[in-house]
Scaffold this motif. Structure first.
Motif, short mmCIF file in Angstrom:
data_model
loop_
_atom_site.label_atom_id
_atom_site.label_comp_id
_atom_site.label_asym_id
_atom_site.label_seq_id
_atom_site.Cartn_x
_atom_site.Cartn_y
_atom_site.Cartn_z
N LEU A 123 0.82 -1.21 0.00
CA LEU A 123 0.00 0.00 0.00
C LEU A 123 0.86 1.26 0.00
O LEU A 123 0.42 2.31 -0.45
N GLY A 124 2.07 1.14 0.53
CA GLY A 124 2.92 2.32 0.65
C GLY A 124 2.39 3.27 1.72
O GLY A 124 1.41 2.98 2.40
N TYR A 125 3.01 4.41 1.84
CA TYR A 125 2.63 5.39 2.85
C TYR A 125 2.98 6.77 2.34
O TYR A 125 3.90 6.94 1.52
N VAL A 126 2.24 7.76 2.79
CA VAL A 126 2.55 9.14 2.45
C VAL A 126 3.88 9.49 3.14
O VAL A 126 4.04 9.25 4.34
N GLU A 127 4.84 9.99 2.38
CA GLU A 127 6.16 10.26 2.96
C GLU A 127 6.13 11.54 3.78
O GLU A 127 6.51 12.62 3.33
N SER A 128 5.65 11.37 5.00
CA SER A 128 5.45 12.52 5.88
C SER A 128 5.26 12.03 7.30
O SER A 128 4.58 11.02 7.52
N PHE A 129 5.85 12.71 8.28
CA PHE A 129 5.54 12.36 9.66
C PHE A 129 4.33 13.18 10.13
O PHE A 129 3.83 12.99 11.24
N ILE A 130 3.83 14.07 9.26
CA ILE A 130 2.65 14.87 9.58
C ILE A 130 1.38 14.20 9.05
O ILE A 130 0.42 14.00 9.78
N SER A 131 1.39 13.85 7.77
CA SER A 131 0.21 13.31 7.10
C SER A 131 0.18 11.78 7.22
O SER A 131 1.14 11.10 6.84
#
Length: 416
Positions: free
Chosen positions: A397-405
């Motif tokens: 699925l992957g992930y949004v490259e962000s520690f915020i989002s």
């Protein structure tokens, strides 16, 4: 600052909940090092009760220009990936009377009545998207729901609300994605902000020339009756950055995470279908267990804050001028508040309280709109496609490259 070995925040956000657990284990408030150059430190606060008290205390500011010595001294430069998050001039970074003035002006444009009036249009957009998916993807075929449903619904709603021309929406989406990418190259980030302000500057100029029934026009004309003042030009542009970016990115993640949670927990979907829980329960439990904004930068101590005074650990002091990171993902799964099963998605849970939309004077103005979109979109999706199946799991699925989002990169499903 206390702990000599602060936790280093992962800029890529590849393991948001693992990192949130480590933050909680280190204590209700613990030192962390934020992504980017300069070893910028902050206190990550994960205890929901402590966080609520801090978020409502006048000795905690969001204005870096007044209350963050490192920013004032010029140590925080545009090369730092979170620079614009702390440097913009809008209600997100305002403090005290200035925040009240800005929020009042924005609230005059973004009224509860205007939000409620959007319901028929949200229902219409939802139906159009589902029609398109049904026409383009046959039974057994795979569709990326994040791309085809979770993303286009909020971006279309917020674009229409602010009067963004259709031919600029794809670019706007790309630029907002860059805003949340905390692992991006600083040069790319700076260039993206330049383009974003260019797009929004053109939007403001067009609305001044030809006003419309939209929020951009409303923000241009909103006045503070007491001083008969309007938003200053930079405040106007920065407010548009805030409202348009926060106005869709968080809802994209909410829809994405809710669909993923229901498809990976079929017994929870059964609770809804069989009347033991409602769609409001799905929305609120998703917001608790999968906060769309995992951590939000930044706040600052206006004076020394002994956390014992706030019901936190005695003797732990956030020093004057030190930065504070609101760790919403960690707070939502706090076992002291939600029990040993705090990390379990359970729509029948009695206590679903969360801080996903913030708290206190900075509580998100767009929260009613985000909730409305989810309450309309989710039941419509599962009614149209009752046999949806997740077509990928975990790393796929992957992930949004962000520690915020906090969202997936893709959400492939099969129509049953």
């Amino acid at each position: 600052m206390g702990n000599p070995n602060p936790l280093v925040i992962d800029a890529t956000g590849r393991d948001i909940h693992g990192e949130a657990a480590r933050i909680r284990e280190a204590g209700p408030a613990t030192r962390v090092v934020l992504p980017g150059p300069g070893a910028v430190e902050a206190w990550a606060v994960s205890s929901p009760e402590l966080l609520k008290r801090l978020l409502t205390d006048p000795r905690v500011s969001k204005d870096a220009k007044q209350h963050w010595p490192r920013f004032i001294a010029g140590e925080i430069t545009p090369e730092w990936p979170l620079f614009t998050w702390v440097a913009v001039s809008n209600m997100f970074t305002a403090y005290g009377a200035d925040h009240k003035r800005l929020r009042t002006l924005v609230a005059k444009a973004f009224t509860a009545r205007r939000t409620a009036a959007l319901q028929p249009r949200i229902e219409e957009i939802t139906k159009e998207l589902l029609d398109r998916i049904e026409a383009a993807f046959g039974r057994g075929e795979t569709v990326d729901l994040r791309e085809e449903f979770c993303y286009p619904l909020p971006i279309q709603v917020i674009s229409e609300l602010f009067g963004v021309p259709e031919d600029r929406r794809a670019e706007l989406r790309e630029l907002v994605d860059r805003l949340f990418d905390t692992s991006a190259d600083p040069g790319e980030m700076t260039a993206a902000y330049g383009r974003l302000y260019g797009v929004l500057g053109e939007l403001v100029a067009a609305k001044r020339e030809s006003p419309g029934d939209d929020l951009t026009t409303g923000l241009i004309s909103a006045r503070d009756e007491e001083g008969d003042t309007r938003l200053r030009e930079q405040e106007l542009l920065d407010t548009l950055v805030l409202m348009i970016s926060a106005g869709h990115e968080t809802t994209v993640n909410l829809l994405d995470q809710a669909v993923h949670a229901l498809l990976t927990h079929p017994e929870q979907l059964a609770h809804v279908r069989e009347g033991r829980a409602g769609w409001d329960d799905v929305v609120e439990e998703t917001l608790r267990v999968e906060a769309p904004v995992a951590s939000l930068p930044l706040r600052y101590a206006v004076e020394d804050l002994d956390l014992g005074e706030f019901g936190g650990p005695e003797g732990v002091v956030i020093g004057e001028g030190e930065a504070i990171l609101a760790a919403y993902a960690a707070a939502g799964r706090d076992p002291e508040r939600h029990g040993k099963d705090a990390d379990v998605f359970d729509v029948t849970r009695v206590d679903k309280e969360h801080l996903a939309f913030g708290y206190g004077v900075h509580h998100c103005l767009g929260a009613p709109l985000g909730r409305m979109e989810a309450r309309i979109a989710l039941p419509a999706l599962f009614a149209r496609f009752p046999s949806l199946e997740l077509a990928a799991t975990g790393e796929e699925l992957g992930y949004v490259e962000s520690f915020i989002s906090n969202g997936h990169r893709r959400l492939p499903v099969r129509r049953g």
